[in-house]
Design a protein around this motif. Structure first.
Motif, PDB file in Angstrom:
ATOM      1  N   LEU A  57      34.148  40.601  -8.980  1.00 47.61           N
ATOM      2  CA  LEU A  57      33.774  42.016  -9.017  1.00 47.61           C
ATOM      3  C   LEU A  57      34.770  42.858  -8.222  1.00 47.61           C
ATOM      4  O   LEU A  57      35.161  43.951  -8.644  1.00 47.61           O
ATOM      5  N   HIS A  58      35.188  42.337  -7.066  1.00 48.57           N
ATOM      6  CA  HIS A  58      36.144  43.092  -6.245  1.00 48.57           C
ATOM      7  C   HIS A  58      37.494  43.181  -6.938  1.00 48.57           C
ATOM      8  O   HIS A  58      38.155  44.237  -6.894  1.00 48.57           O
ATOM      9  N   ALA A  59      37.928  42.081  -7.588  1.00 52.45           N
ATOM     10  CA  ALA A  59      39.223  42.100  -8.284  1.00 52.45           C
ATOM     11  C   ALA A  59      39.206  43.082  -9.446  1.00 52.45           C
ATOM     12  O   ALA A  59      40.214  43.718  -9.738  1.00 52.45           O
ATOM     13  N   ARG A  60      38.050  43.233 -10.094  1.00 48.54           N
ATOM     14  CA  ARG A  60      37.965  44.106 -11.272  1.00 48.54           C
ATOM     15  C   ARG A  60      37.681  45.557 -10.885  1.00 48.54           C
ATOM     16  O   ARG A  60      38.282  46.490 -11.436  1.00 48.54           O
ATOM     17  N   TYR A  61      36.750  45.781  -9.936  1.00 44.56           N
ATOM     18  CA  TYR A  61      36.276  47.134  -9.666  1.00 44.56           C
ATOM     19  C   TYR A  61      36.576  47.638  -8.257  1.00 44.56           C
ATOM     20  O   TYR A  61      36.326  48.807  -7.974  1.00 44.56           O
ATOM     21  N   GLY A  62      37.067  46.783  -7.369  1.00 42.13           N
ATOM     22  CA  GLY A  62      37.259  47.211  -5.991  1.00 42.13           C
ATOM     23  C   GLY A  62      35.924  47.473  -5.324  1.00 42.13           C
ATOM     24  O   GLY A  62      34.943  46.744  -5.518  1.00 42.13           O
ATOM     25  N   SER A  78      29.055  46.207  -6.598  1.00 46.00           N
ATOM     26  CA  SER A  78      28.392  45.486  -5.505  1.00 46.00           C
ATOM     27  C   SER A  78      27.383  44.508  -6.085  1.00 46.00           C
ATOM     28  O   SER A  78      26.959  44.624  -7.243  1.00 46.00           O
ATOM     29  N   MET A  79      27.011  43.515  -5.261  1.00 44.89           N
ATOM     30  CA  MET A  79      25.973  42.559  -5.616  1.00 44.89           C
ATOM     31  C   MET A  79      25.049  42.409  -4.423  1.00 44.89           C
ATOM     32  O   MET A  79      25.510  42.187  -3.296  1.00 44.89           O
ATOM     33  N   GLU A  80      23.750  42.519  -4.650  1.00 42.65           N
ATOM     34  CA  GLU A  80      22.767  42.428  -3.578  1.00 42.65           C
ATOM     35  C   GLU A  80      21.715  41.392  -3.923  1.00 42.65           C
ATOM     36  O   GLU A  80      21.243  41.327  -5.068  1.00 42.65           O
TER      37      GLU A  80
END
Length: 371
Positions: free
Chosen positions: A343-348, A352-354
């Motif tokens: 997720l961070h690589a795609r969207y920065g 988020s994931m909770e």
């Protein structure tokens, strides 16, 4: 519907700057960046002409003369900017986006300098024609001097701007390639994690219930046939992701039978939403292995999606043992760690994931930017 926000504007500007094959956001934003860039060039050209030739009896220091002079420069600058943009878009179409990005040495220099020069020539003449200036006529007013000054300076200034933008675009493409490489690496780690777990489950059933193991193997084959072609894609749709999730849940249901129930609630309007592949499957796998499988009577998994402003909310909720229950198989958490990294690589920072207690069970919420 596109919702304008700081992240979308920044991504759209970066796409314009890098001459990306697919623009980000509404297409009119790409035209807006071109016009703003052209307006900046027009102001610059007007300032240069005002400083250099405003005292040559052309009356540009009066309010009327200045606004006329500025208007002439802006019209010419807009035509030049649009011509340059059209040439770059046409070059991407004619040569191919990947071939343009792969140009090196003198070919790259010729492409990124030659097109702006052609844009100045064609756009400059078009702008002069629009403001009613004939290059072959005597300079009875300051218009002729204005256009000649603008075009002379424009040739070098625009070339300089494009060369600077080219360097910035190269950095953007390098960042994009690095992010894509990281995403493929992390995705490659997810796939064997799922495959090994599934094969281990089938192997464990071989000693207990051969017919059930055979049915599970058949469902596993159906799952691979339906999803293997999309595992290496960088982007899928929520509809395809749900299809893979249904196949996976059917595979697990073949082993757990009535102990596993599931429901999917996703609006049709969101089924075309683009997202990285294999986001739901590791969440479903965790819900089954840590929440429902250790529970005597099993339970239910609910997958649902909705929009929240400029974001899409995906939720996977189970009524299993919950986050505080002891783990039957204490793993390393690789699946969730990789999901966060993807997720961070795609969207920065936009995604988020909770994880939270659902009382009973666990609720996992993915928050993804709508655009």
């Amino acid at each position: 519907m596109n919702t304008l926000n700081r992240h979308l504007l920044r991504a759209s500007w970066r796409a314009w700057l890098g001459s990306d094959r697919i623009p980000v956001g509404p297409r009119w934003l790409q035209l807006l960046w071109t016009l703003l860039f052209s307006a900046g060039c027009g102001l610059f050209f007007a300032a240069v002409g005002f400083v250099t030739v405003a005292d040559d009896g052309l009356h540009w220091r009066t309010d009327v003369g200045w606004w006329h002079f500025l208007g002439v420069n802006l019209v010419v600058a807009f035509c030049i900017g649009l011509a340059i943009r059209a040439l770059f878009v046409g070059g991407n179409v004619a040569l191919g986006y990947e071939r343009v990005q792969a140009l090196t040495g003198w070919r790259r220099w010729l492409y990124f300098v030659g097109l702006p020069m052609l844009g100045v020539v064609f756009g400059g003449h078009a702008g002069a024609w629009l403001v009613g200036i004939n290059f072959g006529a005597p300079a009875a007013t300051g218009d002729w001097v204005s256009v000649v000054t603008s075009m002379s300076v424009a040739t070098f200034v625009v070339m300089g701007f494009v060369w600077l933008f080219r360097s910035a675009a190269q950095r953007l493409h390098a960042e994009k390639r690095a992010a894509q490489a990281q995403l493929r690496l992390l995705q490659g780690q997810i796939e064997p994690h799922f495959l090994f777990n599934t094969l281990a489950n089938i192997a464990s059933l071989m000693d207990e219930d051969v017919p059930k193991a055979r049915r599970m193997l058949e469902r596993f084959t159906d799952y691979l046939r339906a999803s293997l072609s999309g595992l290496r894609e960088e982007t899928t749709t929520l509809g395809d992701e749900l299809h893979m999730a249904e196949n996976y849940l059917g595979l697990m249901q073949a082993r757990m039978e009535d102990r596993l129930r599931y429901r999917l609630y996703v609006p049709d309007a969101l089924r075309s939403f683009a997202l990285p592949p294999l986001l739901l499957q590791p969440l479903l796998e965790n819900a089954i292995h840590h929440g429902l499988e250790p529970k005597v009577d099993g339970g239910q998994i609910v997958v649902q999606a909705r929009t929240d402003g400029a974001f899409v909310i995906l939720e996977v909720v189970d009524d299993g043992l919950g986050l505080q229950a002891p783990r039957r198989r204490p793993g390393t958490g690789m699946a969730l760690d990789n999901l966060r990294a993807r997720l961070h690589a795609r969207y920065g920072a936009q995604a988020s994931m909770e994880l939270a207690d659902a009382q009973p069970g666990t609720r996992v919420t993915l928050r993804l930017p709508l655009h």
